[in-house]
Design a protein around this motif. Structure first.
Motif, PDB file in Angstrom:
ATOM      1  N   GLY A 254       1.237 -11.502   5.004  1.00 25.57           N
ATOM      2  CA  GLY A 254       0.940 -10.229   4.352  1.00 25.57           C
ATOM      3  C   GLY A 254       1.707  -9.062   4.941  1.00 25.57           C
ATOM      4  O   GLY A 254       1.254  -7.925   4.883  1.00 25.57           O
ATOM      5  N   GLN A 255       2.898  -9.329   5.471  1.00 21.28           N
ATOM      6  CA  GLN A 255       3.722  -8.277   6.045  1.00 21.28           C
ATOM      7  C   GLN A 255       5.104  -8.302   5.401  1.00 21.28           C
ATOM      8  O   GLN A 255       5.475  -9.272   4.748  1.00 21.28           O
ATOM      9  N   VAL A 256       5.851  -7.213   5.590  1.00 21.97           N
ATOM     10  CA  VAL A 256       7.176  -7.083   4.991  1.00 21.97           C
ATOM     11  C   VAL A 256       8.205  -6.875   6.109  1.00 21.97           C
ATOM     12  O   VAL A 256       8.050  -5.961   6.916  1.00 21.97           O
ATOM     13  N   PRO A 257       9.255  -7.684   6.153  1.00 19.49           N
ATOM     14  CA  PRO A 257      10.328  -7.412   7.103  1.00 19.49           C
ATOM     15  C   PRO A 257      11.153  -6.220   6.624  1.00 19.49           C
ATOM     16  O   PRO A 257      11.343  -6.023   5.420  1.00 19.49           O
ATOM     17  N   ALA A 258      11.618  -5.424   7.569  1.00 16.58           N
ATOM     18  CA  ALA A 258      12.383  -4.222   7.230  1.00 16.58           C
ATOM     19  C   ALA A 258      13.435  -3.961   8.293  1.00 16.58           C
ATOM     20  O   ALA A 258      13.376  -4.517   9.389  1.00 16.58           O
ATOM     21  N   VAL A 259      14.384  -3.077   7.962  1.00 17.12           N
ATOM     22  CA  VAL A 259      15.430  -2.663   8.892  1.00 17.12           C
ATOM     23  C   VAL A 259      15.592  -1.153   8.764  1.00 17.12           C
ATOM     24  O   VAL A 259      15.554  -0.614   7.662  1.00 17.12           O
ATOM     25  N   VAL A 260      15.765  -0.482   9.903  1.00 20.38           N
ATOM     26  CA  VAL A 260      16.095   0.944   9.897  1.00 20.38           C
ATOM     27  C   VAL A 260      17.433   1.093  10.618  1.00 20.38           C
ATOM     28  O   VAL A 260      17.667   0.465  11.647  1.00 20.38           O
ATOM     29  N   TYR A 261      18.343   1.882  10.020  1.00 26.70           N
ATOM     30  CA  TYR A 261      19.685   2.018  10.576  1.00 26.70           C
ATOM     31  C   TYR A 261      20.209   3.411  10.312  1.00 26.70           C
ATOM     32  O   TYR A 261      19.610   4.200   9.580  1.00 26.70           O
TER      33      TYR A 261
ATOM     34  N   ASP B  61       3.140  -3.320   6.747  1.00 22.53           N
ATOM     35  CA  ASP B  61       2.072  -3.928   5.962  1.00 22.53           C
ATOM     36  C   ASP B  61       2.519  -4.030   4.503  1.00 22.53           C
ATOM     37  O   ASP B  61       3.048  -3.064   3.938  1.00 22.53           O
ATOM     38  N   HIS B  62       2.310  -5.191   3.887  1.00 22.58           N
ATOM     39  CA  HIS B  62       2.782  -5.416   2.519  1.00 22.58           C
ATOM     40  C   HIS B  62       2.092  -4.516   1.501  1.00 22.58           C
ATOM     41  O   HIS B  62       2.754  -3.875   0.683  1.00 22.58           O
ATOM     42  N   ASN B  63       0.776  -4.465   1.507  1.00 21.49           N
ATOM     43  CA  ASN B  63       0.072  -3.705   0.466  1.00 21.49           C
ATOM     44  C   ASN B  63       0.396  -2.219   0.530  1.00 21.49           C
ATOM     45  O   ASN B  63       0.541  -1.568  -0.504  1.00 21.49           O
ATOM     46  N   THR B  64       0.537  -1.680   1.722  1.00 20.75           N
ATOM     47  CA  THR B  64       0.912  -0.279   1.866  1.00 20.75           C
ATOM     48  C   THR B  64       2.275  -0.025   1.234  1.00 20.75           C
ATOM     49  O   THR B  64       2.458   0.941   0.497  1.00 20.75           O
ATOM     50  N   MET B  65       3.239  -0.908   1.512  1.00 21.00           N
ATOM     51  CA  MET B  65       4.582  -0.744   0.956  1.00 21.00           C
ATOM     52  C   MET B  65       4.600  -0.971  -0.554  1.00 21.00           C
ATOM     53  O   MET B  65       5.268  -0.244  -1.276  1.00 21.00           O
ATOM     54  N   TYR B  66       3.872  -1.955  -1.029  1.00 15.83           N
ATOM     55  CA  TYR B  66       3.865  -2.265  -2.462  1.00 15.83           C
ATOM     56  C   TYR B  66       3.383  -1.065  -3.276  1.00 15.83           C
ATOM     57  O   TYR B  66       4.027  -0.663  -4.249  1.00 15.83           O
ATOM     58  N   TYR B  67       2.273  -0.472  -2.867  1.00 13.70           N
ATOM     59  CA  TYR B  67       1.730   0.659  -3.623  1.00 13.70           C
ATOM     60  C   TYR B  67       2.524   1.934  -3.401  1.00 13.70           C
ATOM     61  O   TYR B  67       2.611   2.778  -4.301  1.00 13.70           O
ATOM     62  N   ALA B  68       3.149   2.086  -2.246  1.00  8.75           N
ATOM     63  CA  ALA B  68       4.008   3.248  -2.021  1.00  8.75           C
ATOM     64  C   ALA B  68       5.248   3.170  -2.909  1.00  8.75           C
ATOM     65  O   ALA B  68       5.691   4.188  -3.456  1.00  8.75           O
ATOM     66  N   LEU B  69       5.816   1.988  -3.074  1.00  6.94           N
ATOM     67  CA  LEU B  69       7.007   1.830  -3.907  1.00  6.94           C
ATOM     68  C   LEU B  69       6.725   2.092  -5.382  1.00  6.94           C
ATOM     69  O   LEU B  69       7.634   2.393  -6.151  1.00  6.94           O
ATOM     70  N   LYS B  70       5.484   2.001  -5.797  1.00 11.91           N
ATOM     71  CA  LYS B  70       5.124   2.313  -7.180  1.00 11.91           C
ATOM     72  C   LYS B  70       5.148   3.819  -7.443  1.00 11.91           C
ATOM     73  O   LYS B  70       5.224   4.248  -8.586  1.00 11.91           O
ATOM     74  N   ASN B  71       5.085   4.613  -6.379  1.00 10.51           N
ATOM     75  CA  ASN B  71       5.102   6.071  -6.499  1.00 10.51           C
ATOM     76  C   ASN B  71       6.558   6.545  -6.573  1.00 10.51           C
ATOM     77  O   ASN B  71       7.356   6.270  -5.675  1.00 10.51           O
TER      78      ASN B  71
ATOM     79  N   PRO C  53      11.324 -12.135  -7.719  1.00 14.43           N
ATOM     80  CA  PRO C  53      11.657 -12.132  -9.146  1.00 14.43           C
ATOM     81  C   PRO C  53      10.456 -12.131 -10.088  1.00 14.43           C
ATOM     82  O   PRO C  53      10.493 -11.483 -11.130  1.00 14.43           O
ATOM     83  N   TYR C  54       9.373 -12.837  -9.744  1.00  7.32           N
ATOM     84  CA  TYR C  54       8.243 -12.864 -10.675  1.00  7.32           C
ATOM     85  C   TYR C  54       6.896 -12.599 -10.022  1.00  7.32           C
ATOM     86  O   TYR C  54       5.920 -12.357 -10.718  1.00  7.32           O
ATOM     87  N   LYS C  55       6.802 -12.634  -8.718  1.00  9.77           N
ATOM     88  CA  LYS C  55       5.551 -12.293  -8.041  1.00  9.77           C
ATOM     89  C   LYS C  55       5.523 -10.802  -7.751  1.00  9.77           C
ATOM     90  O   LYS C  55       6.566 -10.146  -7.701  1.00  9.77           O
ATOM     91  N   GLN C  56       4.355 -10.269  -7.560  1.00 10.89           N
ATOM     92  CA  GLN C  56       4.229  -8.864  -7.164  1.00 10.89           C
ATOM     93  C   GLN C  56       4.302  -8.809  -5.644  1.00 10.89           C
ATOM     94  O   GLN C  56       3.310  -8.599  -4.966  1.00 10.89           O
ATOM     95  N   GLN C  57       5.521  -9.008  -5.130  1.00  8.58           N
ATOM     96  CA  GLN C  57       5.711  -9.102  -3.691  1.00  8.58           C
ATOM     97  C   GLN C  57       6.997  -8.391  -3.281  1.00  8.58           C
ATOM     98  O   GLN C  57       8.048  -8.614  -3.875  1.00  8.58           O
ATOM     99  N   VAL C  58       6.887  -7.552  -2.267  1.00  8.91           N
ATOM    100  CA  VAL C  58       8.051  -6.903  -1.678  1.00  8.91           C
ATOM    101  C   VAL C  58       8.657  -7.889  -0.686  1.00  8.91           C
ATOM    102  O   VAL C  58       7.972  -8.375   0.211  1.00  8.91           O
ATOM    103  N   MET C  59       9.934  -8.205  -0.840  1.00  2.97           N
ATOM    104  CA  MET C  59      10.584  -9.179   0.025  1.00  2.97           C
ATOM    105  C   MET C  59      11.201  -8.541   1.274  1.00  2.97           C
ATOM    106  O   MET C  59      11.156  -9.109   2.349  1.00  2.97           O
TER     107      MET C  59
END
Length: 95
Positions: free
Chosen positions: A25-32, A44-54, A82-88
């Protein structure tokens, strides 16, 4: 509108480690950028998923708190399943 995201540094890198994070339930990320070393993060996945909808989230300067240190970033890129509601994966660029 201001956004604050809580992240932590990632120790395990690679495809298998990223897959385990997504299953947990987490999302890998990079900051550069900004002349600093790139850092691998976990969010956290759910936080990012709903933030990206904004819509404002994509164009705002965000406060990214990495292990207690605050940095200002913008969303550079993100990948969705591609078809799941998931941030990769998500990339942040320092401001």
């Amino acid at each position: 509108m201001s956004f604050e995201l809580i992240a932590s540094k990632r120790v395990d890198l690679g495809t298998g480690a990223s897959r385990r994070l997504r299953h947990a339930g987490q999302v890998p990320a990079v900051v550069y950028g900004a002349g600093k070393e790139a850092a691998s993060l976990v969010l956290d996945h759910n936080t990012m998923y709903y933030a990206l909808k904004n819509e404002a989230f994509h164009t705002s300067v965000l406060d990214l708190v990495i292990d207690g240190q605050k940095e200002q970033v913008k969303v550079a890129a993100f990948q969705m399943h591609p078809y799941k509601q998931q941030v990769m994966h998500i990339d942040f660029a320092r401001v």
